[in-house]
Design a protein around this motif. Structure first.
Motif, PDB file in Angstrom:
ATOM      1  N   SER A 159      82.082  88.084  44.078  1.00  0.00           N
ATOM      2  CA  SER A 159      81.207  86.940  44.304  1.00  0.00           C
ATOM      3  C   SER A 159      80.975  86.775  45.809  1.00  0.00           C
ATOM      4  O   SER A 159      81.843  87.091  46.613  1.00  0.00           O
ATOM      5  CB  SER A 159      81.856  85.677  43.747  1.00  0.00           C
ATOM      6  OG  SER A 159      82.147  85.862  42.378  1.00  0.00           O
ATOM      7  N   VAL A 205      74.080  81.987  46.909  1.00  0.00           N
ATOM      8  CA  VAL A 205      75.372  82.303  46.286  1.00  0.00           C
ATOM      9  C   VAL A 205      75.137  83.166  45.052  1.00  0.00           C
ATOM     10  O   VAL A 205      74.162  82.978  44.325  1.00  0.00           O
ATOM     11  CB  VAL A 205      76.148  81.010  45.907  1.00  0.00           C
ATOM     12  CG1 VAL A 205      75.448  80.211  44.822  1.00  0.00           C
ATOM     13  CG2 VAL A 205      77.572  81.347  45.447  1.00  0.00           C
ATOM     14  N   LEU A 254      78.829  84.440  49.134  1.00  0.00           N
ATOM     15  CA  LEU A 254      78.046  83.316  49.639  1.00  0.00           C
ATOM     16  C   LEU A 254      77.474  83.710  50.998  1.00  0.00           C
ATOM     17  O   LEU A 254      78.204  84.174  51.868  1.00  0.00           O
ATOM     18  CB  LEU A 254      78.935  82.073  49.800  1.00  0.00           C
ATOM     19  CG  LEU A 254      78.275  80.856  50.457  1.00  0.00           C
ATOM     20  CD1 LEU A 254      77.183  80.266  49.569  1.00  0.00           C
ATOM     21  CD2 LEU A 254      79.318  79.785  50.788  1.00  0.00           C
ATOM     22  N   VAL A 276      79.202  75.440  44.640  1.00  0.00           N
ATOM     23  CA  VAL A 276      79.562  76.252  45.812  1.00  0.00           C
ATOM     24  C   VAL A 276      78.568  75.989  46.956  1.00  0.00           C
ATOM     25  O   VAL A 276      78.962  75.828  48.117  1.00  0.00           O
ATOM     26  CB  VAL A 276      79.589  77.758  45.451  1.00  0.00           C
ATOM     27  CG1 VAL A 276      79.802  78.603  46.703  1.00  0.00           C
ATOM     28  CG2 VAL A 276      80.687  78.043  44.425  1.00  0.00           C
ATOM     29  N   PHE A 334      86.355  77.750  48.922  1.00  0.00           N
ATOM     30  CA  PHE A 334      85.447  78.278  47.895  1.00  0.00           C
ATOM     31  C   PHE A 334      86.156  78.789  46.639  1.00  0.00           C
ATOM     32  O   PHE A 334      85.549  79.485  45.825  1.00  0.00           O
ATOM     33  CB  PHE A 334      84.502  79.359  48.453  1.00  0.00           C
ATOM     34  CG  PHE A 334      83.634  78.843  49.567  1.00  0.00           C
ATOM     35  CD1 PHE A 334      82.796  77.760  49.358  1.00  0.00           C
ATOM     36  CD2 PHE A 334      83.662  79.422  50.833  1.00  0.00           C
ATOM     37  CE1 PHE A 334      82.005  77.258  50.380  1.00  0.00           C
ATOM     38  CE2 PHE A 334      82.878  78.922  51.860  1.00  0.00           C
ATOM     39  CZ  PHE A 334      82.046  77.835  51.634  1.00  0.00           C
TER      40      PHE A 334
END
Ligand SMILES: [Zn+2]
Length: 330
Positions: free
Chosen positions: A4, A21, A6, A59, A92
């Protein structure tokens, strides 16, 4: 499985900032834990989309504030989906869950899930990490209606309203989620110095300069809204940012990925569950034990199971903990 990520960026010289994101492993982890829960089973597709979009938005909103504490995004529904919760920590790490109390059709809209009787609402809570005694977390609540009283059908619109109200900042939010990815793109217009008293400006050059800056936001907002759901789900971050903003002065920051990026983490513990059981009161806990022999509590976020037998449960109220050899402490 991809990690994942950002991405934060600004438009150099323009009063606009943004974030993108993509939750992949973190989102699949959340879905797999739910699917493994034999009591609930997997989320139906519309619930998955709602919770995934909330997770991506959570997020983005945590990334958008300078705040040392959890950002909790909640939907309180009055339909078959009673509660949706996403909690994002300042590092996060995140967790998310939905409570479903009725059947959800395959093509259910947002309002059919959470705003059937116009009572649904969305709450954003900022809970400080080192909360002082008596200090309440900050909470903002927004209804699931637009300016014309129409039911909103996208959680992105609900949150755009919230950000305009709470931060006085124009925001464009594009969200999407499926069974692999939960993703979001946010751009926000930064406040311009002296904008508030624009009407009082006699100097036309100055006035045009301010108006020009807001045109920059409008142009970037249109580009942002042109991003299709399918593109947000399937394209990587580089491709999305290039495709949308290749003519704009985009400046990017080091992405948050891996150790620093969004990832699943649950904060449940035996101690917290014990506190929750204690809050039920002696009478309630005794009646549960009389009925089932022990107290079983499952964590909705991660699926962990906690068992308190009669001795454990009694210890919660007396402060005595059973010693590891098996006998209780006297
Ligand atoms: Zn947990």
């Amino acid at each position: 499985m991809t990690l994942s990520e950002l991405h934060k960026f600004i438009f150099e010289g323009l009063p606009v900032r943004g974030m993108l994101v993509r939750l992949t492993d973190a989102w699949q982890d959340i879905l797999a834990r739910r699917a493994a829960n034999s009591e609930t089973g997997a989320y139906p597709a519309p619930v998955r989309q709602l919770l995934g979009e909330m997770a991506a938005a959570g997020v983005l909103m945590q990334g958008n504030i300078k705040f040392n504490g959890a950002l909790v995004l909640q939907i309180f529904g009055d339909g078959p989906v009673k509660l949706g919760v996403v909690e994002v920590q300042p590092d996060f790490s995140l967790r998310a869950t939905c409570t479903q109390v009725g059947d959800v059709a395959d093509d259910a809209s947002l309002s059919q899930m959470v705003n059937v009787n116009n009572q649904g609402r969305c709450a954003i809570t900022l809970d400080p990490q080192d909360r002082l005694p008596g200090q309440q977390p900050y909470q903002g609540v927004v209804p699931l209606f637009g300016d014309q009283g129409e039911k909103l059908e996208n959680i992105s619109e609900v949150l755009e309203h919230y950000m305009l109200q709470s931060e006085q900042l124009d925001t464009v939010l594009v969200l999407a989620a499926d069974d692999k990815v939960a993703a979001g793109l946010l751009i926000q217009r930064l406040p311009i110095e002296g904008e508030g008293n624009l009407a009082g400006k006699a100097d036309s050059v100055e006035r045009e300069a301010v108006l020009g800056q807001s045109e920059d936001f409008s142009r970037i907002a249109i580009l942002t809204k042109s991003l299709k759901r399918e593109e947000l789900l399937t394209l990587d971050a580089e491709t999305i940012l290039h495709r949308l903003y290749w003519e704009e002065p985009l400046a990017r920051f080091e992405p948050y990925i891996g150790e620093t990026g969004p990832r699943f983490a649950c904060r449940c513990s035996r101690e917290r569950v014990g506190n929750m059981i204690r809050s039920l009161g002696t009478e309630e806990v005794e009646s549960i034990i009389a009925e089932r022999g022990q107290v079983d509590v499952g964590c909705d976020f991660c699926g962990a199971e906690y068992q308190f037998d009669p001795v454990d449960a009694a210890g919660l109220f007396t402060g005595l903990v059973p010693d590891p050899s098996g006998g209780s402490v006297h």
